[in-house]
Design a protein around this motif. Structure first.
Motif, PDB file in Angstrom:
ATOM      1  N   PHE A  70      22.683 -76.582  40.852  1.00 51.54           N
ATOM      2  CA  PHE A  70      21.764 -76.851  41.955  1.00 51.54           C
ATOM      3  C   PHE A  70      22.033 -76.014  43.198  1.00 51.54           C
ATOM      4  CE2 PHE A  70      22.057 -80.540  39.223  1.00 51.54           C
ATOM      5  CZ  PHE A  70      20.716 -80.793  38.957  1.00 51.54           C
ATOM      6  N   GLU A  71      22.740 -74.906  43.045  1.00 46.46           N
ATOM      7  CA  GLU A  71      22.975 -74.031  44.193  1.00 46.46           C
ATOM      8  C   GLU A  71      21.662 -73.448  44.722  1.00 46.46           C
ATOM      9  OE1 GLU A  71      25.843 -71.216  42.842  1.00 46.46           O
ATOM     10  OE2 GLU A  71      27.559 -72.514  43.286  1.00 46.46           O
ATOM     11  N   TRP A  72      20.690 -73.245  43.821  1.00 43.15           N
ATOM     12  CA  TRP A  72      19.383 -72.743  44.250  1.00 43.15           C
ATOM     13  C   TRP A  72      18.735 -73.703  45.255  1.00 43.15           C
ATOM     14  CZ3 TRP A  72      15.344 -76.059  43.286  1.00 43.15           C
ATOM     15  CH2 TRP A  72      15.584 -77.074  42.356  1.00 43.15           C
ATOM     16  N   TYR A  73      19.073 -74.992  45.134  1.00 42.44           N
ATOM     17  CA  TYR A  73      18.507 -75.996  46.032  1.00 42.44           C
ATOM     18  C   TYR A  73      19.335 -76.154  47.290  1.00 42.44           C
ATOM     19  CZ  TYR A  73      16.774 -80.475  47.764  1.00 42.44           C
ATOM     20  OH  TYR A  73      16.262 -81.463  48.562  1.00 42.44           O
ATOM     21  N   THR A  74      20.635 -76.381  47.127  1.00 46.94           N
ATOM     22  CA  THR A  74      21.488 -76.653  48.288  1.00 46.94           C
ATOM     23  C   THR A  74      21.660 -75.439  49.187  1.00 46.94           C
ATOM     24  OG1 THR A  74      23.449 -76.156  46.941  1.00 46.94           O
ATOM     25  CG2 THR A  74      22.758 -78.456  47.081  1.00 46.94           C
ATOM     26  N   SER A  75      21.460 -74.247  48.642  1.00 49.20           N
ATOM     27  CA  SER A  75      21.635 -73.031  49.443  1.00 49.20           C
ATOM     28  C   SER A  75      20.328 -72.366  49.838  1.00 49.20           C
ATOM     29  CB  SER A  75      22.499 -72.017  48.671  1.00 49.20           C
ATOM     30  OG  SER A  75      23.776 -72.532  48.405  1.00 49.20           O
ATOM     31  N   GLY A  76      19.199 -72.972  49.468  1.00 52.26           N
ATOM     32  CA  GLY A  76      17.948 -72.303  49.786  1.00 52.26           C
ATOM     33  C   GLY A  76      16.737 -73.214  49.842  1.00 52.26           C
ATOM     34  N   VAL A  77      16.305 -73.705  48.668  1.00 49.19           N
ATOM     35  CA  VAL A  77      15.043 -74.445  48.577  1.00 49.19           C
ATOM     36  C   VAL A  77      15.039 -75.700  49.437  1.00 49.19           C
ATOM     37  CG1 VAL A  77      13.532 -75.700  46.982  1.00 49.19           C
ATOM     38  CG2 VAL A  77      14.529 -73.511  46.301  1.00 49.19           C
TER      39      VAL A  77
END
Length: 422
Positions: free
Chosen positions: A156-163
Motif C-alpha cells: 500500500f505504499e502507492w496509497y500512503t505515499s501518494g494517492v
C-alpha cells in the motif's frame, strides 16, 4: 316414359309431369324446324315438317330408329359431377391454406421481406452470442485480477505515499461495470487518519466482493492484523469474517453491517496490470476510517511520492519522530567524527565563567523540554541532548552543539542557536 325435365318415370299418356308439372312432348327428340326424315344412321332428311302439335308432316321416320329418351342416366352423372366437385374443392383448399405462396408472384419485394426476416433472426442470434461472449470476458477479467493472498505493508505504499493525498493516478482507467469488481482484494484500513480521537491504527485484511446484481452486492472482510503507534502488531484473525450487504451506485459500492459499520468504495480503477480502489469506512461507533484496496498486487507498482504529503499526527508526535530520526543521524556523526565521549564536568572546558549546569539550564529553556544532559564534545563545544522523560521511553526534542565561551552554536537541523537570552 320419362319426364324430359326432371327425368322421373311417368305414365305414357301423361300430358304433364306428376313431379315437376312440365308439359309432356310425346316425341322427346330434338327436331329441326325443317321437314325431313331420319335414315338408318339417325340423320334427318328434308322430307317433311312438324306441325304445331309436334307431329311430322310430309315425311316418315325410319322404322328401325327409336326415339331416344332423355334423362335416363342423369342420376349417376350427377353423382359423378358431385364427387368431382368435392375433389376439386379439396384440392383448392390445400392450395389456398397449406401452400398459399402459389398464388403470389415471388417478386423482389417478397424476397426482400424473407431476407429481412432471416437477417433479423440472424441478428438476434448474433446479439445473444455477443452478449454471452461479453459476459464471459467480464467474468474472466475479474477472475484474472482476484487474489486471496495476505496483504503486507508494502502493498500500500502507492496509497500512503501518494494517492491518499493526491487522489487516483492520472492514468487511472475507471471501472464502470460492477461485475469487474467481483472477487478477492487486499485491503488496508486507517482508522482515525487525522488523529482527532487519539485512536489512530492501521489494519490489514482480505476483502471479497460478490456482485449478484447492481442491487445485490456483498462485501466480506477477513481480518488479519492491526498496528498502532503505541503498541506492537496485534493479530485479529479471531474476528473471523464480517459480511456487509449493499448495492452498486454509479461507480461506487455501498454496503453495511450492524456488527462493524458501513463501507463506501468511492473509486475503482485500473492502472497497468493492477486494479485499485479507495474509499471510506465508518465504524458502528461513528469513528471514521480510510480504506485502500489493490489486486493482484504481484506486479511492480511504479509510483511517485507526493509533494502534498501532510503529517496529521499531533505536533508532539510528529516532532518526536523527526527528532528521533535526527538524533540517530547526529549520534552516528558524533560517533564517527567526534572525540571519544568524556564524562561531563561541572566546569566548562573554556576560559568562560559559565558552568556546565548553567548551560544545560539554558538549553532546557531554549528547547522547552524537561531534561538536558551533556552527550559528548566536539572540540571545545558541548553536545547537549535535550529530551522529555516519558516514563518507559525518552522523547528526543533536539541536540545542541554549544560553545561554552559565548553560548552560541547550532542544533540538530543546522539552525543557529544562541543561549544568551535564556
Amino acid at each position: 316414359m320419362f319426364c324430359n325435365n326432371c327425368g322421373k318415370q311417368i305414365p305414357d299418356d301423361a300430358k304433364f309431369c306428376d313431379y315437376c308439372g312440365t308439359p309432356i312432348v310425346k316425341n322427346n327428340m330434338s327436331y329441326s324446324d325443317q321437314t325431313g326424315q331420319l335414315n338408318q344412321s339417325g340423320q334427318l332428311y328434308n322430307t317433311g315438317q312438324l306441325n304445331q302439335t309436334g307431329q311430322l308432316q310430309g315425311g316418315q321416320f325410319d322404322q328401325n330408329v327409336q326415339p331416344q329418351k332423355q334423362g335416363g342416366n342423369s342420376g349417376p352423372i350427377a353423382a359423378i359431377i358431385a364427387v368431382t366437385a368435392v375433389i376439386l374443392i379439396a384440392i383448392l383448399c390445400v392450395l389456398l391454406f397449406v401452400t398459399p405462396g402459389w398464388l403470389r408472384k415471388d417478386d423482389d419485394s417478397s424476397r426482400r421481406r424473407r431476407d429481412k426476416t432471416t437477417e433479423e433472426v440472424a441478428s438476434t442470434d448474433t446479439t445473444e452470442s455477443t452478449t454471452m461472449d461479453s459476459d464471459e470476458k467480464i467474468v474472466a477479467a475479474a477472475e484474472s485480477f482476484s487474489t486471496d493472498k495476505t496483504p503486507i505493508v508494502t502493498d500500500f505504499e502507492w496509497y500512503t505515499s501518494g494517492v491518499r493525498f493526491d487522489g487516483p493516478q492520472s492514468e487511472a482507467e475507471y471501472i464502470t461495470d460492477f461485475r469487474l469488481a467481483e472477487g478477492g482484494w487486499k485491503m488496508m484500513m486507517i482508522t482515525d487518519p487525522y488523529w482527532k480521537l487519539d485512536s489512530y491504527s492501521e489494519r490489514y485484511m482480505n476483502c471479497t466482493i460478490h456482485t449478484e446484481s447492481e442491487t445485490n452486492v456483498t462485501v466480506s472482510l477477513k481480518w488479519w492484523c492491526m498496528s498502532s503507534p503505541d503498541s506492537d502488531t496485534i493479530e485479529e484473525t479471531d474476528r473471523g469474517v464480517d459480511e456487509l450487504t449493499g448495492y452498486w451506485s454509479g461507480k461506487q459500492i455501498k454496503a453495511e453491517s450492524d456488527r462493524v459499520g458501513r463501507i463506501t468504495i468511492t473509486d475503482i480503477y485500473k492502472v497497468g496490470e493492477n486494479q485499485f480502489a479507495i474509499g471510506t469506512f465508518e465504524w458502528v461507533d461513528g469513528t471514521f476510517a480510510q480504506i485502500a484496496m489493490i489486486r493482484p498486487g504481484e506486479n511492480k507498482i511504479i509510483y511517485t511520492p507526493t509533494e502534498n504529503y501532510v503529517d496529521y499526527r499531533p505536533t508532539t508526535e510528529a516532532t518526536t519522530e523527526a527528532t528521533t530520526q535526527a538524533t540517530t543521524q547526529a549520534t552516528t556523526q558524533a560517533t564517527t567524527q567526534a572525540p571519544p565521549k568524556q564524562e561531563p564536568t561541572t566546569q566548562a572546558k573554556s576560559s568562560g565563567n559559565k558552568s556546565t549546569d548553567a548551560i544545560l539550564a539554558k538549553a532546557k529553556a531554549y528547547c522547552k523540554c524537561g531534561c538536558a544532559v551533556v552527550d559528548g564534545y566536539e572540540g571545545d563545544a558541548i553536545i547537549i541532548h535535550c529530551y522529555d522523560d516519558m516514563g518507559d521511553h525518552t522523547a528526543t526534542v533536539n541536540y545542541l552543539t554549544i560553545d561554552p565561551a559565548d553560548l552560541t552554536g547550532y542544533d540538530l537541523y543546522g539552525n543557529s542557536v544562541d543561549l544568551n537570552p535564556y
